[in-house]
Design an enzyme around this catalytic site. Structure first.
Site, PDB file in Angstrom:
ATOM      1  N   ARG A  61      31.326  33.236  36.351  1.00  0.00           N
ATOM      2  CA  ARG A  61      31.251  34.021  37.494  1.00  0.00           C
ATOM      3  C   ARG A  61      29.763  34.402  37.947  1.00  0.00           C
ATOM      4  O   ARG A  61      29.503  33.953  39.186  1.00  0.00           O
ATOM      5  CB  ARG A  61      32.273  35.073  37.934  1.00  0.00           C
ATOM      6  CG  ARG A  61      32.255  35.379  39.244  1.00  0.00           C
ATOM      7  CD  ARG A  61      33.437  36.527  39.331  1.00  0.00           C
ATOM      8  NE  ARG A  61      33.428  36.936  40.823  1.00  0.00           N
ATOM      9  CZ  ARG A  61      33.514  37.989  41.325  1.00  0.00           C
ATOM     10  NH1 ARG A  61      33.347  39.115  40.528  1.00  0.00           N
ATOM     11  NH2 ARG A  61      33.430  38.325  42.553  1.00  0.00           N
ATOM     12  N   HIS A  65      27.594  32.941  40.843  1.00  0.00           N
ATOM     13  CA  HIS A  65      26.987  33.999  42.227  1.00  0.00           C
ATOM     14  C   HIS A  65      25.476  33.735  42.242  1.00  0.00           C
ATOM     15  O   HIS A  65      24.653  34.112  42.971  1.00  0.00           O
ATOM     16  CB  HIS A  65      27.633  35.218  41.780  1.00  0.00           C
ATOM     17  CG  HIS A  65      29.046  35.303  42.387  1.00  0.00           C
ATOM     18  ND1 HIS A  65      29.362  36.713  42.939  1.00  0.00           N
ATOM     19  CD2 HIS A  65      30.145  34.659  42.254  1.00  0.00           C
ATOM     20  CE1 HIS A  65      30.785  36.507  43.306  1.00  0.00           C
ATOM     21  NE2 HIS A  65      30.928  35.480  42.941  1.00  0.00           N
ATOM     22  N   ASN A  93      29.791  41.436  45.128  1.00  0.00           N
ATOM     23  CA  ASN A  93      29.565  41.778  43.692  1.00  0.00           C
ATOM     24  C   ASN A  93      29.546  42.914  43.304  1.00  0.00           C
ATOM     25  O   ASN A  93      30.041  43.109  41.724  1.00  0.00           O
ATOM     26  CB  ASN A  93      27.828  41.162  43.686  1.00  0.00           C
ATOM     27  CG  ASN A  93      27.580  39.691  43.394  1.00  0.00           C
ATOM     28  OD1 ASN A  93      28.519  38.822  43.598  1.00  0.00           O
ATOM     29  ND2 ASN A  93      26.193  39.654  43.914  1.00  0.00           N
ATOM     30  N   HIS A 192      38.959  29.490  38.176  1.00  0.00           N
ATOM     31  CA  HIS A 192      40.070  30.619  38.214  1.00  0.00           C
ATOM     32  C   HIS A 192      41.269  30.553  37.275  1.00  0.00           C
ATOM     33  O   HIS A 192      42.195  31.325  37.279  1.00  0.00           O
ATOM     34  CB  HIS A 192      40.467  31.095  39.516  1.00  0.00           C
ATOM     35  CG  HIS A 192      39.312  31.544  40.569  1.00  0.00           C
ATOM     36  ND1 HIS A 192      39.551  31.758  41.842  1.00  0.00           N
ATOM     37  CD2 HIS A 192      38.273  32.025  40.459  1.00  0.00           C
ATOM     38  CE1 HIS A 192      38.414  32.232  42.526  1.00  0.00           C
ATOM     39  NE2 HIS A 192      37.475  32.452  41.453  1.00  0.00           N
TER      40      HIS A 192
END
Ligand code: HEM
Ligand SMILES: *[C@@H]1O[C@H](CO)[C@@H](O)[C@H](O)[C@H]1NC(C)=O
Length: 318
Positions: A61, A65, A93, A192
């Site tokens: 992740r 990001h 975040n 995911h």
């Protein structure tokens, strides 16, 4: 004369090589300057995942990001200072990104072997690939040569990262803005299949949505009350196998058991539904598309040549 010529030729070749290197990422970027880099990173990730397999999700992740906010330039790793509002505390975040300590420890090992050579952005790209592979997912060759940003943007993080409440069209648009297709978006959402989300990220889905399996929503409601303030407790994004990188995420979607609204939105009733069905029955196809999409995502806005720097400490610019 001959010696002069060959030294001159050598210098020109060196210049050409570094100019070429400056333009594009390459699989071999560190093969001379830091041989052994890739096994070093993989061993560090492997040791960390043995203690806590869920950390792999945190790293994957982090890479997403990073790349979606002004490119894969390690901007997400910068700590706030009194005069700098970094990305770590942007709403998408805050209180939720993790894996920073693992990145620090990999960086420390890399610095001990190859001082001031390997960027934090590249370390994150390698660690994300290794996390996926070590948890059972696909493996791909990582293009290298990214340099680290000397700044970050809390505003850009808030604006560029999609929300878990987003609908299909908004998701497609957020990825298109980064040069990625709807199919890339669906494949990448398959990340995911590992990791977890806070109650605040899926509360509206389990209390408000209609396209949700009733028994699934019931189970999730037990640990995610409707009224609580704050983040609340964690739930696995893929309850079937939260620490295994597989295609169960897509099987969950077919069963209307996507945890986030943005997950379930991948089955929106349009022509792209067939991609979800395909991945749900063919893990090989998902793995191939995921790997290719990660390579594309990893190329977003890379700083090369003399732009940016190689940070010595991933948390602050030099
Ligand atoms: C399609 C749009 C996406 C949305 C809206 C989204 C949103 C979210 C949210 C809300 C969480 C849970 C955060 C929390 O509650 O603490 C999460 C977790 C996660 N996301 Fe995404 N995400 C998206 C795409 C991606 C992509 C492209 C990747 C990587 C390729 C990714 C990897 C992950 C991982 C691995 C986790 C688990 C993190 C952990 O366990 O610490 N996501 N995402
Ligand atoms: C699954 O996908 C792969 C890769 O796209 C393909 O080669 C294979 O034929 C597919 N398998 C089945 C059973 O459809």
């Amino acid at each position: 004369m001959a010696a002069f010529f060959s030294i001159g030729t050598f210098l020109i070749l060196l210049l050409l090589a570094s100019a070429a290197r400056g333009q594009r990422l390459s699989h071999k970027y560190y093969s001379l300057s830091c041989p052994g880099l890739q096994p070093l990173v993989r061993d560090a990730v492997q040791q960390a995942l043995r203690r806590d397999p869920s950390l792999g999700a945190g790293i994957v992740r982090l890479f997403f990001h990073d790349c979606f906010v002004n490119g894969c330039d390690a901007s997400v790793l910068l700590d706030d200072t009194p005069s700098f509002a970094g990305e770590k505390n942007a709403p998408p975040n805050m209180n939720s990104l993790r894996g920073f300590e693992l990145v620090d420890s990999i960086k420390a090992r890399v610095e001990a072997r190859c001082r001031a050579t390997v960027s934090c952005a590249d370390i994150l790209a390698l660690a994300a690939r290794d996390s996926v592979a070590l948890l059972g997912g696909p493996y791909w060759a990582v293009y290298l040569g990214r340099r680290d940003a000397r700044t970050g943007s809390r505003q850009a993080a808030a604006a560029n990262l999609p929300s878990p409440g987003a609908g299909f069209a908004a998701l497609v648009a957020a990825f298109a803005a980064k040069g990625l297709t709807a199919r890339d978006m669906i494949a990448l959402s398959g990340a995911h299949t590992i990791g977890q989300a806070r109650c605040s990220s899926f509360r509206q889905r389990i209390y408000g949505d209609r396209n949700v399996d009733a028994s699934f929503a019931g189970v999730r409601r037990q640990t995610c009350p409707q009224q609580t303030e704050g983040g609340g407790s964690l739930a696995p994004l893929d309850a079937q196998s939260p620490a295994v990188f597989d295609n169960k995420y897509f099987q969950n979607l077919v069963a209307r058991r996507g945890l986030l609204r943005s997950d379930q939105e991948l089955l929106s009733g349009g022509p792209m539904d067939s991609v979800v069905w395909h991945y749900s029955v063919n893990q090989t196809a998902f793995f191939a598309d995921f790997a290719a999409a990660m390579v594309r995502m990893g190329g977003i806005g890379a700083l090369t040549g003399s732009r940016g720097e190689v940070r010595l400490n991933c948390r602050k610019w030099n």
